[in-house]
Structures are given as C-alpha cells and as structure tokens.
Design a protein around this motif. Sequence first.
Motif, mmCIF file in Angstrom:
data_model
loop_
_atom_site.group_PDB
_atom_site.id
_atom_site.type_symbol
_atom_site.label_atom_id
_atom_site.label_comp_id
_atom_site.label_asym_id
_atom_site.label_seq_id
_atom_site.Cartn_x
_atom_site.Cartn_y
_atom_site.Cartn_z
ATOM 1 N N PRO A 114 0.797 -1.235 0.000
ATOM 2 C CA PRO A 114 0.000 0.000 0.000
ATOM 3 C C PRO A 114 0.827 1.281 0.000
ATOM 4 N N ALA A 115 2.113 1.224 0.384
ATOM 5 C CA ALA A 115 2.934 2.433 0.362
ATOM 6 C C ALA A 115 2.995 3.035 -1.041
ATOM 7 N N TRP A 116 2.990 2.188 -2.077
ATOM 8 C CA TRP A 116 3.029 2.706 -3.445
ATOM 9 C C TRP A 116 1.742 3.473 -3.766
ATOM 10 N N ILE A 117 0.612 2.992 -3.238
ATOM 11 C CA ILE A 117 -0.667 3.660 -3.481
ATOM 12 C C ILE A 117 -0.692 5.015 -2.769
ATOM 13 N N ALA A 118 -0.243 5.024 -1.511
ATOM 14 C CA ALA A 118 -0.215 6.262 -0.742
ATOM 15 C C ALA A 118 0.724 7.283 -1.383
ATOM 16 N N GLU A 119 1.866 6.812 -1.863
ATOM 17 C CA GLU A 119 2.842 7.721 -2.475
ATOM 18 C C GLU A 119 2.295 8.313 -3.771
ATOM 19 N N ALA A 120 1.640 7.477 -4.576
ATOM 20 C CA ALA A 120 1.165 7.945 -5.883
ATOM 21 C C ALA A 120 -0.047 8.860 -5.766
ATOM 22 N N THR A 121 -0.937 8.577 -4.825
ATOM 23 C CA THR A 121 -2.177 9.352 -4.703
ATOM 24 C C THR A 121 -2.077 10.467 -3.675
ATOM 25 N N GLY A 122 -1.160 10.328 -2.714
ATOM 26 C CA GLY A 122 -1.098 11.254 -1.596
ATOM 27 C C GLY A 122 -2.162 11.010 -0.550
ATOM 28 N N LEU A 123 -2.945 9.937 -0.706
ATOM 29 C CA LEU A 123 -4.076 9.663 0.175
ATOM 30 C C LEU A 123 -3.729 8.566 1.178
ATOM 31 N N PRO A 124 -4.362 8.576 2.359
ATOM 32 C CA PRO A 124 -4.197 7.446 3.272
ATOM 33 C C PRO A 124 -4.832 6.192 2.667
ATOM 34 N N VAL A 125 -4.254 5.058 3.005
ATOM 35 C CA VAL A 125 -4.692 3.784 2.424
ATOM 36 C C VAL A 125 -4.960 2.785 3.536
ATOM 37 N N VAL A 126 -6.139 2.189 3.516
ATOM 38 C CA VAL A 126 -6.438 1.048 4.379
ATOM 39 C C VAL A 126 -6.223 -0.215 3.558
ATOM 40 N N ALA A 127 -5.453 -1.144 4.091
ATOM 41 C CA ALA A 127 -5.152 -2.378 3.367
ATOM 42 C C ALA A 127 -5.009 -3.527 4.363
ATOM 43 N N ASP A 128 -4.734 -4.718 3.838
ATOM 44 C CA ASP A 128 -4.478 -5.894 4.670
ATOM 45 C C ASP A 128 -5.677 -6.187 5.585
ATOM 46 N N PHE A 129 -6.842 -6.277 4.997
ATOM 47 C CA PHE A 129 -8.081 -6.414 5.751
ATOM 48 C C PHE A 129 -8.245 -7.776 6.435
ATOM 49 N N ARG A 130 -7.802 -8.843 5.811
ATOM 50 C CA ARG A 130 -8.219 -10.174 6.246
ATOM 51 C C ARG A 130 -7.526 -10.723 7.499
ATOM 52 N N PRO A 131 -6.244 -10.435 7.744
ATOM 53 C CA PRO A 131 -5.555 -11.116 8.846
ATOM 54 C C PRO A 131 -6.166 -10.885 10.220
ATOM 55 N N ARG A 132 -6.757 -9.714 10.473
ATOM 56 C CA ARG A 132 -7.287 -9.469 11.817
ATOM 57 C C ARG A 132 -8.414 -10.442 12.155
ATOM 58 N N ASP A 133 -9.269 -10.726 11.188
ATOM 59 C CA ASP A 133 -10.354 -11.668 11.445
ATOM 60 C C ASP A 133 -9.806 -13.066 11.709
ATOM 61 N N ILE A 134 -8.754 -13.448 10.995
ATOM 62 C CA ILE A 134 -8.149 -14.763 11.224
ATOM 63 C C ILE A 134 -7.519 -14.812 12.606
ATOM 64 N N ALA A 135 -6.865 -13.729 13.025
ATOM 65 C CA ALA A 135 -6.285 -13.687 14.369
ATOM 66 C C ALA A 135 -7.357 -13.819 15.447
ATOM 67 N N ALA A 136 -8.594 -13.406 15.111
ATOM 68 C CA ALA A 136 -9.707 -13.527 16.055
ATOM 69 C C ALA A 136 -10.427 -14.859 15.924
ATOM 70 N N GLY A 137 -9.821 -15.796 15.210
ATOM 71 C CA GLY A 137 -10.392 -17.132 15.093
ATOM 72 C C GLY A 137 -11.311 -17.329 13.919
ATOM 73 N N GLY A 138 -11.400 -16.327 13.025
ATOM 74 C CA GLY A 138 -12.294 -16.434 11.879
ATOM 75 C C GLY A 138 -11.605 -16.972 10.642
ATOM 76 N N GLN A 139 -12.384 -17.094 9.573
ATOM 77 C CA GLN A 139 -11.878 -17.589 8.302
ATOM 78 C C GLN A 139 -11.230 -16.489 7.467
ATOM 79 N N GLY A 140 -11.425 -15.226 7.866
ATOM 80 C CA GLY A 140 -10.892 -14.130 7.059
ATOM 81 C C GLY A 140 -11.671 -13.888 5.790
ATOM 82 N N ALA A 141 -12.783 -14.581 5.630
ATOM 83 C CA ALA A 141 -13.614 -14.478 4.425
ATOM 84 C C ALA A 141 -14.956 -15.159 4.699
ATOM 85 N N PRO A 142 -15.968 -14.832 3.919
ATOM 86 C CA PRO A 142 -16.045 -13.731 2.966
ATOM 87 C C PRO A 142 -16.228 -12.402 3.705
ATOM 88 N N LEU A 143 -15.337 -11.448 3.456
ATOM 89 C CA LEU A 143 -15.411 -10.173 4.150
ATOM 90 C C LEU A 143 -16.515 -9.269 3.609
#
Length: 391
Positions: free
Chosen positions: A118-147
């Motif tokens: 995501p650093a490339w997206i932030a650098e090119a757009t100048g905007l904040p980027v939310v990424a890497d959505f799935r791992p937190r749900d897996i850390a909480a015991g979930g399947q990480g999908a379907p999000l």
Amino acid sequence: MRVIGLMSGTSYDAIDAAAADLEPAGDRLVLKPLGMVSERYDDELRAALAAALPPGTCSLAEVCRLDTRIGQAFAAVAVRADRELCEHRADLVASHGQTVYHWVESGRAHGTLQLGQPAWIAEATGLPVVADFRPRDIAAGGQGAPLVSLFDRLWLRGRPGTPVALNLGGIANLTAPDGTAFDTGPGCALLDAAVRESGCGGLPYDAEGALAARGTIDPRLLRRLLAEPYYALPPPKTTGKELFHAGHLRRALSGLGTLPAEDVLATLARLTAETVADAVRRVGGTEVIASGGGTRNPVLMRMLRERLAGVPVRPSDALGLPSAAKEAYAFAVLGFLTVHGLPGTVPASTGARHPSVLGSVTPGRNGLRLPPTGPSAPERLEVRDPRGGGT
C-alpha cells in the motif's frame, strides 16, 4: 467521505477501482456510486503472478518483486480513479490487494497473504490507504472471508424473504440474512484453468461461455468433481486456488480419456451451478442477487437458473450496484468503517470470536488525520443514485 475501493479477485484478470461518496444518515450508511475504472495486469506481471500461485512455487525474492509490482499497478489504477471519478477529491483509498495464498488446514484458517504494497498507493495518490483487511479476522479465530458479508447484510436488510448475495468470482461465495456466509467452491477458477490448459479461445477465460455452449456435460467427470469433500463441510468455511487449481482438474480427468475442451468446460459450468445452487438451498434462499465475473457467462447463469428453478436470480445491477464493481464498493465501505473505528466483520459469517476493526492504515502525503468523532455502526446500507433516488 469519498473513498476509492480497489479489488482484484482470485481470477486475477484485472484491478477494479470503484469510487463512492459515503455518508452516515441515522442508522443507515448512504452509498452514492461514482463509477468504476478497471485495468488488466500487463502480460508479464500476470504471467509472473500465475506462476507464483498454487500449485506453483516461488522464492521470497519473487514475492518481494510481486508485492512491489502489484502495489505499483494498484497505485496506477487508484490515481486514474481519483482523476476520472473523483476529480482529485478522494479522501481515502481502501485496497484489498491480490490474494496469493489462503492457509486453511482441517477447516481452520491459519493465515492469509494479499500482495500489493500500500505504500506505493499512498505515495502515488497522496491519500491514506487502508489495506491488509483479512488477517485481523483470522487472528480472532475467523476464516478471514467472505469479508463482503457485512456489506451484503446491510445492503439486503429489509428485502422480503431470504435474499442471498452471491459473488461469482474465481471462488464463489454467498451471504444469507442470518449472517451465514461461506465460499461455496469454484466460481470461475476451474473454468479459467481448463481454458489455459487447453489453449482454446486465445484468452485466459471462456469469453461469454462460447466454448462451454458448444460442449456436452460428461457425467463421469461431474461425479468425480462433486466428490470433493469440501462441498460437504459445514459453514463457516473458506477455500481458494490452493485447492481448486489446474492440478485438481487434472486429477479428476485422469483415466477418462481425451475429452473435448468444450465438454470439460460445460461440465465445469455445471459443477459451479450445482454447488452454488446446493448452497443457496442450504440457507433457504428465496432470491439470489448475483455479482462478479461469472455473471458474464450466460451458460453458467442459465445452468444456475435451471438448478434454482423457482428462485429468482438477479444481477446486483438491478439494485443499483454494477456486478463488476460490487466487491470494490464493498471494500470502500470496509475502509470507511476502519477509519471510523467500526468493526467490519460479522462473527456468524467468518466464525470469529468477536467483531474486529480491520486492516492497517498507511498515512497519506499530509499524514494521518482520523475523523475526530465517528458515527455509530450502521444497521442498513442504502445505495443512492448520486443524481437522486435510492434502492
């Protein structure tokens, strides 16, 4: 807040960017679609990605190169979306990235990996980027999908009966109103693999189902494919190309002689239609709202309607969301929820112990300024035409 959602699915055919204005309104979140742009991966990058995906192997050096090059490709599409759809006025980018591995053993998800730094997206757009959505749900015991399940529940809430949201990507998944959500099995993954194996058509997929339309279903191959134990597992469950890849198809074809590519494709379309229809019946679906690349395959959609006789199958376009852009819009909503400190998961959908605020945030050019006070968690999603009207 104006958000650009970026998505490339398990078919890895293109990067989609959808822009939306998102505004809380009481217990609702109002989504005004601003449009979508899409760019195919260049041939060299697509070939490198295909070679790295299961059952292929690759080095950490290749993972690093792919993470960078996919991030740069996502950044270019985000810049285009900001320029063409937002007139350089977006506030946030939400990037799903490219899934390259989903680690599931004995029905439990242990990890997942999405590339596209995501650093490339932030650098090119100048905007904040939310990424890497799935791992937190897996850390909480979930399947990480379907999000997309939270998006689907909010969007379809209030419709009569038991509406089911269906995504026909490389892997097919569905969401029911009670929160049940799971991957049903292959959507287009095995169809695409069969086209690549046969070399027919000149494209990496069966355009408009033209090849499958000329084929005949082979009952022997269909029986072998339907014997895959995944289909009988109870939800929540997830899968990916770690299971449904060309090797899976080759094993099913072993000993059956040389089948015409058209017959293989017709049989695979029936496999997807049958496994999806079984899943819809399992959750008691009375209506199917479909999106994803598979909706552009008329043979697959005809077979699905036949297997779901009496259950209407409608494209998400009928409810105001273009079927090709629905997942990108869903991740725009998830990014909005994240920066407002709101959870983006439904434990009943993923099997997690609790809801989680998803993802990590990469600051934009002007640092990171999160909203000082956020709305409460929405109970409904309203899709409203930016020119007026809603669904």
